[in-house]
Design an enzyme around this catalytic site. Structure first.
Site, PDB file in Angstrom:
ATOM      1  N   SER A  70      87.510 -27.055  53.924  1.00  0.00           N
ATOM      2  CA  SER A  70      86.761 -28.274  53.612  1.00  0.00           C
ATOM      3  C   SER A  70      85.260 -28.048  53.507  1.00  0.00           C
ATOM      4  O   SER A  70      84.543 -28.899  52.978  1.00  0.00           O
ATOM      5  CB  SER A  70      87.035 -29.342  54.670  1.00  0.00           C
ATOM      6  N   LYS A 141      81.205 -30.514  59.659  1.00  0.00           N
ATOM      7  CA  LYS A 141      80.812 -31.166  58.410  1.00  0.00           C
ATOM      8  C   LYS A 141      79.297 -31.097  58.267  1.00  0.00           C
ATOM      9  O   LYS A 141      78.583 -30.678  59.170  1.00  0.00           O
ATOM     10  CB  LYS A 141      81.256 -32.644  58.395  1.00  0.00           C
TER      11      LYS A 141
END
Length: 256
Positions: A70, A141
């Site tokens: 991701s 993230k």
């Protein structure tokens, strides 16, 4: 008489190899004791080293294993990161563009009330040493919006804007746009809007817009900032920063 005297002398003399046998038994016992002591020292050293590593990973730098794609191309599957847990410890706050590790409990995942605490403790210790994948509640993230920011996506060229300023994101996965899902949000104070660099494969704040909390991650849930790559050797070194958000004005500038 001479015979009796000679016999008495032989009685008073030790057996020829009695002393040698005693010394052999003593030497064997001493060797076993030394071996046992050596193993105790090795075990004590291992316990001490593990304790020191756990303390360091709890308060200073924690290894973190990347389990998914991701955050590609910035971070790849199997990368081992070194998370700086002191980055926000003394009053500093996460900034736009920072890559951070955070606990998504209550924002990205629901709290598991039935979890086994002992199993969780063991897994957490292994993850803290970089020996196991992180817990399902741990995420890595990039911070795209901080408290007060208005984040809007997307313009005609597939770019997002923060506080009215279009942001070019050079770290995105080749071929990805800022988002395939349009959104227009204002980040509440004390929270962060998080997105992965591989937007088409990242499950992030966008996927929680309709959930309680709206995909916003509380600042106090941030574990630390990713400052270094520890593995593989070809990629070892400090993580490159970004100036993508340099021109973004202060929060509130686009709300008038």
């Amino acid at each position: 008489m001479d015979t009796q005297a000679q016999h008495s002398e032989r009685d008073r003399s030790p057996e020829p190899d009695a002393g040698t046998g005693g010394r052999s038994r003593f030497s064997l016992t001493r060797a076993r004791f030394a071996a046992a002591l050596s193993w105790r020292r090795v075990l004590a050293g291992a316990v001490l080293a593990t304790t020191v590593l756990l303390l360091v990973s709890s308060f200073v730098v924690q290894p973190f294993l990347i389990p998914s794609g991701s955050m590609e191309p910035t971070l790849k599957v199997g990368d081992r990161l070194l998370v700086n847990k002191l980055a926000y410890r003394f009053g500093a706050q996460p900034e736009r563009g920072d890559v951070v590790v955070f606990d998504g409990t209550g924002s990205f995942v629901r709290e598991d009330l039935d979890a086994n605490p002992l199993a969780g403790l063991a897994r957490g210790a292994a993850a803290s040493l970089g020996l196991a994948e992180p817990d399902d509640s741990d995420f890595v993230k990039r911070v795209v919006g901080v408290g007060g920011d208005r984040v809007v996506c997307c313009d005609a060229r597939g770019r997002l804007a923060v506080n009215g300023t279009v942001v070019d994101e050079p770290y995105l996965y080749p071929g990805d746009t800022a988002s395939r899902v349009p959104f227009d949000i204002v980040v509440p104070s004390g929270t962060l809007w998080m997105m992965g660099d591989h937007r088409s494969r990242s499950s992030d704040s966008r996927d929680r817009l309709g959930s309680p909390g709206g995909g916003m991650v509380p600042v106090d849930r941030v574990t630390g900032r990713v400052d270094w790559l520890g593995w593989p050797p070809a990629r070892t070194g400090s993580l490159a920063g970004t100036d993508a958000f340099t021109g973004v004005p202060a929060p509130g500038a686009a709300h008038g």
